[in-house]
Structure formats: structure tokens, C-alpha cells
Design a protein around this motif. Structure first.
Motif, PDB file in Angstrom:
ATOM      1  N   VAL A   1       1.284   5.396   0.608  1.00 48.23           N
ATOM      2  CA  VAL A   1       0.308   7.109   0.433  1.00 48.23           C
ATOM      3  C   VAL A   1       1.278   7.883  -0.181  1.00 48.23           C
ATOM      4  O   VAL A   1       1.992   8.083   0.055  1.00 48.23           O
ATOM      5  CB  VAL A   1       0.198   7.218   1.631  1.00 48.23           C
TER       6      VAL A   1
ATOM      7  N   LEU B   1      -4.236   7.718  -1.620  1.00 46.14           N
ATOM      8  CA  LEU B   1      -3.703   5.967  -1.082  1.00 46.14           C
ATOM      9  C   LEU B   1      -4.028   4.447  -1.910  1.00 46.14           C
ATOM     10  O   LEU B   1      -5.267   5.036  -3.162  1.00 46.14           O
ATOM     11  CB  LEU B   1      -4.990   5.564  -0.259  1.00 46.14           C
TER      12      LEU B   1
ATOM     13  N   LEU C   1       0.891  -0.936   0.128  1.00 41.45           N
ATOM     14  CA  LEU C   1      -0.161   0.276   0.180  1.00 41.45           C
ATOM     15  C   LEU C   1       1.136   1.206   0.214  1.00 41.45           C
ATOM     16  O   LEU C   1       2.283   1.094   0.946  1.00 41.45           O
ATOM     17  CB  LEU C   1      -1.376  -0.028   1.217  1.00 41.45           C
TER      18      LEU C   1
ATOM     19  N   LYS D   1      -5.410   7.201   8.493  1.00 40.17           N
ATOM     20  CA  LYS D   1      -6.204   6.555   7.308  1.00 40.17           C
ATOM     21  C   LYS D   1      -5.318   5.570   6.486  1.00 40.17           C
ATOM     22  O   LYS D   1      -5.807   4.592   5.938  1.00 40.17           O
ATOM     23  CB  LYS D   1      -6.512   7.478   6.033  1.00 40.17           C
ATOM     24  N   THR D   2      -4.210   5.755   6.283  1.00 39.46           N
ATOM     25  CA  THR D   2      -3.047   4.783   6.034  1.00 39.46           C
ATOM     26  C   THR D   2      -3.123   3.413   6.752  1.00 39.46           C
ATOM     27  O   THR D   2      -3.219   2.456   5.949  1.00 39.46           O
ATOM     28  CB  THR D   2      -1.929   5.383   6.168  1.00 39.46           C
TER      29      THR D   2
END
Ligand code: KG4
Ligand code: ZN
Length: 333
Positions: A132, A141, A130, A252-253
Motif C-alpha cells: 500500500v 494498492l 501486496l 482496504k489493504t
């Protein structure tokens, strides 16, 4: 030998890099200073400055790499997203040079390239991971499943993270771009001194325009009581604003990485140069037992090195561009 010259001209940095067999040999970046006095990037001036600088910057990148232009295998350029006039300078320069050398050219998406900056140096993340991406124009993201499968799982619905830093800095009477200055003054401040309301966004999207308004009203109110409020509290204000933005980004990450069950997290874009972002990103990774990746500083802000690595992978896939490729202000990935 695969030698690729890469050019980045999407905003206010004119940059050229040379990559040989996946190893960056040079990465020259000229940051346009003309915009400082206007408090933001002036598109027409940016295109003109690119025109003036592109040739010397490309020359220098080739010289440092010690690779002659006749030994180049391909030329890559940022085709999207960005300021259309700025992009066109790079696109047309690269295409003309490639045509005259009779070598292929490769168009690159700037946002994908920011992510792939994580693959420039060892250790590299392995797919899936993932990322960011936090820059002056974008906050995303992205779930990276493999080199050809990037999925945006969250993004800003209004301002970008860097824009939030820059707009807050402007309210504090700091010059453009204010992000690095907020970082600098925050070092001697208390991040818990002033508390601002955080936006409530349900999914993995971000919003930064609400905090801008709450900072503005707060400063207006305080300055009525003490006209020197900003000057007297600059360090604490910078630290509190920085903490607010970084809390939103890291929360959020972390939620997205848990939801998508990845154990590798990457960061990209100019705001990843922020010292609190870096610290909190590492802490988040340690806490969850994830591997984390942060590109070297020169590959975080806009640079052609990231365009070069993205182009190298496209070259390996024989993924070249056709003659009618042009610039696009928006990203289509
Ligand atoms: O990726 P980038 O160089 O350009 C874009 O593609 O937008 O990002 C530039 C942004 C600016 O908003 C700048 O203020 C921010 O990155 N930035 C920082 C720091 N260094 C650069 N923001 C906060 N702290 C920093 N240390
Ligand atoms: Zn960028």
C-alpha cells in the motif's frame, strides 16, 4: 563493484544517494522550506530550488559514501511521475553527468521506487507481496508479482491519503505539510470523539474528497456555536481525523491482501511515517498471520535511496535508458 549514484527531484525534496552492490552508502535529502509559507508546493519555486541544491546534495552524497565519481558504474534518476520542471532538473543533471563520465544512465518510476524501498534493508519481502503506497500525491494498492510485474489493483479516485491529511490540517489552521502535525496532536486526543461518515467504494479503490467536505461542514457548524471550537478540541479533532483516514487505508489493504491471497504486506510513501498507520498495519498483519514490512523512516518519505535500490535491480538486468529519455509528469506503470 557496482556503484550507482541516484537522484530524486520529483517534488519538493532534492535528494542524492549512492548504492554499492545493493547496499546504500549515503542518502542525502534536502527538503525545500520555501513552500511552507504558501501552504503547498509552488512548482516554479520547486524547480528553482532543485537547481540551486542539486550540485551540493550530489557532492555530499558522494563524499559520505567515500566513492569517487570516477568509480561510478551508472547514474539513476526519477523520470516520472512528478512536477515536470522539478523532474527535468534531475533528468538533465543525471544525463549530463553520466555522458561526461561515459557511463550508462537509468530512469526510474518514483511510485515503483517507493515500493522497492522495502527491499533496501533486511528482512526483505519475497515476491509476491501486496504494497500500500500512501504519499502526498498518490494512494495505491499494488500487487507485486516479481521485480518486473507490478499491478495496480486499487487507487484513489480523487485525493491522495497525504493530501487528505494536509487538507484536514489546513482546516485546523495547521501549517503545511500538516500530516506530521495531525499525528503529533492526535497522540493526546480521543480518536472516537468525533465520528465522520466513511466513503462507500465497492472495489479496492479509495476516495478521500468526501471526508474533506464532511470535516469542513462539521467544523463550520461547530465554530458558529463556539468560535474557539478548533482550538479547544485540537487533540480530539486530530485523533478523530487520523483514525478516519487510517481506518479507510487499513480496511482496504486487509481486504485486498485476503482477496489476492498474499501473506506478505508492505507499506510505502510519506504517510507510512504516521504512527497510527504503523501500529494498525502491524496489528492487521499479526491478526492474519502475515509478514509485514515497513521501510526505515528515511526511506518512507521522498528520498534517493529508493531510486538507488530500484536502479540496482535494473542494472543487474542490463536495463539502461536511451539518450532520448525525458521526464513525464504521469506514471506509466
Ligand atoms: O512520499 P512523500 O514524502 O511525498 C510525496 O511523494 O507525496 O509524502 C508526503 C506526504 C505529505 O502529505 C505529508 O503530510 C505526509 O506524507 N506525512 C504524514 C506524516 N509524515 C508525512 N502524514 C501523516 N502522518 C505523518 N506522520
Ligand atoms: Zn513520493
Amino acid at each position: 563493484m557496482i556503484n550507482i549514484l541516484a537522484i530524486e527531484s520529483s517534488c519538493d525534496d532534492t535528494s542524492a544517494a549512492v548504492i554499492q552492490n545493493g547496499i546504500i552508502k549515503s542518502n542525502v535529502i534536502y527538503t525545500q522550506v520555501i513552500h511552507q509559507k504558501y501552504g503547498g508546493v509552488v512548482p516554479e519555486m520547486a524547480s528553482r530550488a532543485h537547481l540551486q541544491k542539486i550540485l551540493p546534495v550530489v557532492d555530499e552524497a558522494l563524499k559520505i559514501s567515500e566513492i569517487s565519481k570516477t568509480d561510478l558504474s551508472a547514474i539513476a534518476f526519477t523520470s516520472q511521475p512528478g512536477l515536470i520542471g522539478s523532474l527535468l532538473v534531475g533528468v538533465n543533471f543525471a544525463k549530463s553527468m553520466a555522458l561526461s563520465l561515459k557511463i550508462p544512465f537509468i530512469d526510474i518510476d518514483h511510485m515503483k521506487a517507493h515500493i522497492l524501498a522495502n527491499l533496501i534493508e533486511e528482512p526483505k519481502p519475497k515476491f509476491p507481496f501486496l504494497c500500500v503506497t500512501i504519499s502526498g500525491g498518490h494512494t495505491q494498492l499494488v500487487l507485486c508479482k516479481n521485480i518486473d510485474a507490478f499491478e495496480i489493483v486499487g487507487q484513489t479516485i480523487d485525493d491522495a491519503a497525504g493530501e487528505a491529511f494536509d487538507k484536514a490540517a489546513k482546516m485546523l489552521n495547521l501549517p503545511y505539510p500538516g500530516g506530521p502535525l495531525i499525528d503529533k496532536y492526535a497522540k493526546d486526543g480521543d480518536g472516537n470523539k468525533f465520528l465522520f461518515t466513511k466513503p462507500k467504494i465497492e472495489n479496492f479503490d479509495f476516495s478521500f474528497s468526501g471526508i474533506k467536505t464532511s470535516i469542513l461542514y462539521f467544523l463550520q457548524k461547530q465554530s458558529k456555536e463556539n468560535p474557539d471550537f478548533i482550538r479547544d478540541n485540537l487533540n480530539d479533532l486530530c485523533a478523530s481525523i487520523q483514525k478516519l483516514i487510517v481506518d479507510i487505508l487499513i480496511d482496504k489493504t486487509e481486504k485486498a491482501a485476503i482477496f489476492f491471497k498474499v501473506n506478505q504486506v508492505c507499506i510505502a510513501g510519506g504517510v507510512s511515517a504516521n504512527s497510527l498507520v504503523r501500529m494498525r498495519f502491524k496489528e492487521m498483519a499479526y491478526k492474519n498471520n502475515w509478514n509485514y514490512f515497513i521501510p526505515d523512516f528515511q526511506y518512507c518519505t521522498d528520498n534517493a535511496g529508493m531510486i538507488a535500490i530500484a536502479a540496482y535491480y535494473k542494472y543487474l538486468n542490463n536495463d539502461f535508458s536511451s539518450l532520448n529519455i525525458s521526464a513525464n509528469a504521469r506514471s506509466t506503470f
